[in-house]
Design an enzyme around this catalytic site. Structure first.
Site, PDB file in Angstrom:
ATOM      1  N   ARG A  23       1.751  75.450-106.752  1.00 35.76           N
ATOM      2  CA  ARG A  23       1.101  75.690-108.029  1.00 35.76           C
ATOM      3  C   ARG A  23       1.970  75.283-109.199  1.00 35.76           C
ATOM      4  NH1 ARG A  23      -2.882  74.407-109.824  1.00 35.76           N
ATOM      5  NH2 ARG A  23      -3.741  75.032-107.804  1.00 35.76           N
ATOM      6  N   LYS A  80       4.646  72.421-132.052  1.00 33.91           N
ATOM      7  CA  LYS A  80       3.390  73.079-131.665  1.00 33.91           C
ATOM      8  C   LYS A  80       3.218  72.935-130.157  1.00 33.91           C
ATOM      9  CE  LYS A  80       1.299  72.192-136.175  1.00 33.91           C
ATOM     10  NZ  LYS A  80       0.251  71.466-136.929  1.00 33.91           N
ATOM     11  N   LYS A  99      10.173  73.316-144.999  1.00 29.94           N
ATOM     12  CA  LYS A  99       8.721  73.233-145.116  1.00 29.94           C
ATOM     13  C   LYS A  99       8.234  74.039-146.324  1.00 29.94           C
ATOM     14  CE  LYS A  99       6.253  73.105-141.367  1.00 29.94           C
ATOM     15  NZ  LYS A  99       5.788  71.701-141.421  1.00 29.94           N
ATOM     16  N   GLU A 112       9.791  68.705-146.711  1.00 30.19           N
ATOM     17  CA  GLU A 112       8.354  68.455-146.810  1.00 30.19           C
ATOM     18  C   GLU A 112       7.953  68.337-148.273  1.00 30.19           C
ATOM     19  OE1 GLU A 112       4.750  71.445-146.393  1.00 30.19           O
ATOM     20  OE2 GLU A 112       5.461  70.859-144.405  1.00 30.19           O
ATOM     21  N   ASP A 118       3.294  65.296-146.492  1.00 30.57           N
ATOM     22  CA  ASP A 118       2.355  66.167-145.789  1.00 30.57           C
ATOM     23  C   ASP A 118       0.973  66.128-146.413  1.00 30.57           C
ATOM     24  OD1 ASP A 118       1.840  68.101-143.719  1.00 30.57           O
ATOM     25  OD2 ASP A 118       1.706  69.611-145.290  1.00 30.57           O
TER      26      ASP A 118
END
Length: 283
Positions: A98, A133, A165, A198, A220
């Site tokens: 698995r 992410k 950011k 950013e 951005d």
């Protein structure tokens, strides 16, 4: 800690999560000394990823396995292909099955989607970056799959690059102040650590250019037209990265601006696992 050390930890924790106090399905009906063979069958077209990881998983459990690869990471795969076969104790095969499949299916899905993005960028100088992410505790292999698909890894975590950011900038009290503090921190604490900032507007870009002291400017949620305007202001002095709202349908428009990098979280979090199976082969 290098890649192999991190991979060993991932494998150890993943096997412990799955096996717990024992693989009772196997223990109840398979003799501990029984040996067997299994074949990895490909059931969906795409880009293969996770071959080296699969071999390491089996060898972590049983170092003397015989692993025969018929394909390698990054190869195109088609329904009906055989990726590898493995000869080992049956207990090893069943306990690793698995984890091997979950890893390879997920990695192959990411590599396949990444390759689609990268192919769109071939006429341009722009490189594709991934993001943070990712799935907790599986980032190592998700980012490895991006590389296999032809993408480039962005920072791995919070420790290997400074990225200022929007929230950092707002909490700090402004973009100029954030850059100055970051630069001073790097000189004092982490010489050589790169700084990315950013920007959300052309005015932000102008502020960064006035201060300097960064390595890369992220643009951005800029339109291609605004990116073109920003690149004229930056004039090659810093690396540039476009991010936000970029997908397979519009990525070429953004790359055509001449931006150095395009970052996409979608290549990981929107990727769909591909269908693979590990089947027993009686010997």
């Amino acid at each position: 800690m290098d890649y192999n050390q991190q991979l060993d930890i991932l494998i150890k924790n993943a096997l412990q999560e799955d096996i717990g106090d024992g693989d009772h399905s196997t223990l109840c009906c398979i003799d501990a000394s029984a040996k067997g063979k299994a074949v990895l069958k490909i059931k969906q077209d795409g880009i293969l990823a996770g071959m080296e990881v699969a071999e390491k998983i089996f060898k972590y459990m049983q170092p003397d396995i015989v692993f025969t690869a018929y394909k390698k990471d990054g190869d195109a795969m088609q329904f009906g292909d055989i990726a590898f076969d493995v000869e080992a104790k049956v207990h090893t095969i069943l306990q690793c099955e698995r984890l091997v499949l979950n890893s390879m299916q997920r990695m192959s899905g990411i590599a396949t989607l990444t390759k689609q993005y990268v192919d769109k960028l071939k006429p341009f100088k722009t490189k594709l970056l991934d993001t943070r992410k990712t799935t907790p505790n599986f980032r190592l292999l998700e980012k490895e799959a991006v590389k296999i698909g032809g993408g480039v890894n962005h920072r791995f975590g919070l420790y290997d690059m400074i990225m200022l950011k929007d929230n950092h900038i707002d909490y700090c009290g402004g973009i100029e102040k954030a850059i100055e503090k970051a630069y001073a921190y790097v000189q004092l604490k982490k010489p050589g650590l790169k700084i990315e900032v950013e920007t959300r507007t052309i005015e932000d870009v102008k502020k960064v250019m006035a201060v300097g002291k960064v390595n890369r400017i992220m643009l951005d949620n800029f339109t291609p037209e605004l990116i073109t305007e920003a690149l004229k202001i930056i004039n090659g002095k810093y690396e540039t990265e476009a991010s936000g709202g970029i997908n397979l349908d519009n990525i070429e428009m953004f790359a055509a601006t001449g931006v150095d990098y395009i970052s996409s979280g979608a290549v990981i979090h929107q990727a769909k696992s591909l269908d693979l199976s590990l089947k027993a082969k009686i010997i």
